[in-house]
Design an enzyme around this catalytic site. Structure first.
Site, PDB file in Angstrom:
ATOM      1  CG  HIS A  96      -1.951   1.018   1.257  1.00 23.77           C
ATOM      2  ND1 HIS A  96      -3.132   0.868   1.950  1.00 23.77           N
ATOM      3  CD2 HIS A  96      -2.022   2.242   0.675  1.00 23.77           C
ATOM      4  CE1 HIS A  96      -3.870   1.952   1.790  1.00 23.77           C
ATOM      5  NE2 HIS A  96      -3.210   2.803   1.025  1.00 23.77           N
ATOM      6  NE  ARG A 127       0.361  11.410  -2.949  1.00 24.07           N
ATOM      7  CZ  ARG A 127      -0.681  11.044  -2.219  1.00 24.07           C
ATOM      8  NH1 ARG A 127      -1.739  10.474  -2.782  1.00 24.07           N
ATOM      9  NH2 ARG A 127      -0.693  11.234  -0.917  1.00 24.07           N
ATOM     10  CG  ASP A 164      -2.150   4.859   3.419  1.00 20.40           C
ATOM     11  OD1 ASP A 164      -2.061   5.083   2.194  1.00 20.40           O
ATOM     12  OD2 ASP A 164      -3.103   5.256   4.100  1.00 20.40           O
TER      13      ASP A 164
END
Ligand code: DOR
Ligand code: ZN
Ligand code: ZN
Length: 459
Positions: A95, A99, A340
């Site tokens: 995870h 971008r 994350d």
């Protein structure tokens, strides 16, 4: 990884090999040749490695000294002395956010991959909430092709569940799977329409790929920016209650039970998530769950006033939740540690708690934080750390990684468990410096990351 790169052979000597697949934890030498693990033996003598150029005649090859094997090596061997170091399969982070495309002022595939390499991570799964969204076979193919050129580690993209992540129309999951997605996810939000989500789950099941679930009932969030508790009241900020997560965890488990899909719950933050995962597993549901370092280390009590680097989604929870997550990891209920990794610019994160975007970086700190906060405190053994950061993620993806054996691809991390230092964001390769762990004292440093037989860190 580009195929053309010249690979030199590598001999890792005297390291502590920790491999969860074979339950190996022993001192061994590892010889890497042509990108693969060629030999694992008690002793390989580096001194005896010499010139043996292109000869068919084994007399001209220098024999490797070993206890019970007769392997051979030739010249150009890089020797790494790994005495006192852990030698583990390259970490796999299920995870991350890179971008790219769309928000390349925050991170690119190139810089995200460097951050991974710095963190000992050799495989990442970037989420599809880019601009445009990764929601069709063409953009998946483009991302896969670009990653091969621009990333020094393995990049396995995740495809969106719905077109544009709008929650309405299911994407061409099969087409994306044919082009290389490893999973589907709507990360950043949940698919609130259960019928749409169920359709997607059925297709994911047919394609034999997992659904990675961000669990957040958007109707209950109501402008919340941190955990709903006294701290939020004191700071005058709107809260996000545990039920925001728990309701969708419950729903997604029920949908996984009905469809039989492999469900992987992202960034679990509440004690009831742990309880529900435990019960679902006992019920035979095909479910796994991840916890991020920030959620098993920090609680809402640690949030200083107005610091956007403590803002993420789901938010930091209560001490009770943190304790349940650590125990869930210890007890094997929660099988994965992922980051994350969510880079944002300094300017974006300096807008105060209310206005900063959600998310913190994690790739370059996860191994040290896990070692310091879970292994040194006795919650996990080094073997369990390897399981949760490499072996289990590989199993969930169904890929032949996360293990070190003769013949395996040489994705390896060499980790010094005795190195003590303070986390310094200036050393990050990531464009994002947004971490609440800046300045934290940790133990455990990634010294080498080897991907496909090539040293990708140190750079
Ligand atoms: O904190 C978060 N940041 N949580 C998410 O779900 C999305 C992520 C992001 O993309 O920045
Ligand atoms: Zn998420
Ligand atoms: Zn995310």
């Amino acid at each position: 990884m580009s195929e053309q790169k010249v690979l030199s052979d590598i001999l890792i000597k005297n390291g502590r090999l920790i491999d969860a697949a074979s339950e190996t934890d022993c001192i061994a030498d590892i010889l890497i040749k042509n990108g693969k693990v060629e030999k694992i033996q008690k002793k390989v003598s580096a001194e005896k490695i010499g010139n043996a150029e292109n000869s068919e005649n084994t007399e001209n090859l220098l024999r490797v000294t070993c206890e019970n094997s007769n392997g051979y090596v030739d010249s150009n061997v890089m020797v790494i002395d790994a005495e006192g170091r852990f030698v583990m399969p390259g970490l796999i982070d299920l995870h991350v956010h890179f971008r790219d495309p769309g928000f390349t002022y925050k991170e690119t595939i190139h810089t995200g991959a460097l951050a991974a390499a710095h963190g000992g991570v050799t495989t990442v799964c970037p989420m599809p909430n880019t601009k445009p969204v990764i929601d069709n076979p063409e953009i998946v193919k483009e991302t896969v092709d670009r990653s091969k050129k621009e990333a020094c580690i393995n990049v396995l993209p995740v495809g969106a569940v719905t077109i544009g992540q709008m929650g309405k129309e299911v994407t061409d999951i099969k087409g994306m799977a044919d082009n290389g997605i490893c999973a589907i996810s709507e990360d950043g939000k949940s698919v609130m329409n259960s019928n749409v989500y169920r359709q997607a789950m059925k297709i994911a099941k047919e394609c034999d790929i997992p659904v990675m679930a961000h669990c957040e009932d958007i109707n209950l969030v109501a402008g919340g920016v941190m955990n709903a508790d006294n701290n939020a009241d004191k700071l005058g900020l709107k809260g996000i209650s545990n039920a925001v997560e728990d309701i969708i965890v419950a729903r997604d488990i029920l949908l996984a039970k009905e469809t039989g899909v492999k469900l992987h719950l992202c960034h679990c933050s509440t004690k009831d998530s742990v309880r529900m995962v435990k019960e679902a597993k006992e019920d035979g549901v095909n479910v796994t769950a991840e916890v991020c370092p920030h959620h098993f280390i920090l609680s809402t009590d640690d949030i200083p006033e107005n610091n956007g680097n403590y803002k993420m989604n789901p938010p930091l929870r209560s001490k009770e939740d943190v304790q349940a997550l650590k125990e869930g990891l210890r007890d094997g209920i929660m099988e994965v540690i992922s980051t994350d990794h969510a880079p944002h610019s300094e300017e974006e994160k300096s807008r105060g708690f209310e206005k900063s975007p959600f998310g913190i970086v994690g790739l370059e700190t996860s191994a040290a934080l896990t070692y310091t906060e879970l292994v040194l405190t006795g919650y996990l053994t080094p073997m369990q750390m390897v399981e949760k950061m490499s072996y289990n993620p590989a199993k969930i993806l169904g890929i032949d990684k996360g293990r070190i054996h003769e013949g395996s691809v040489a994705d390896i991390v060499i980790f010094n468990p005795d190195a003590e230092y303070e986390i310094d964001v200036n050393e990050f390769a990531s464009m994002g410096k947004n971490t609440p762990f800046a300045g934290k004292k940790v133990k455990g440093k990634v010294e080498y990351t080897i991907c496909g037989g090539k040293v990708v860190y140190p750079f």
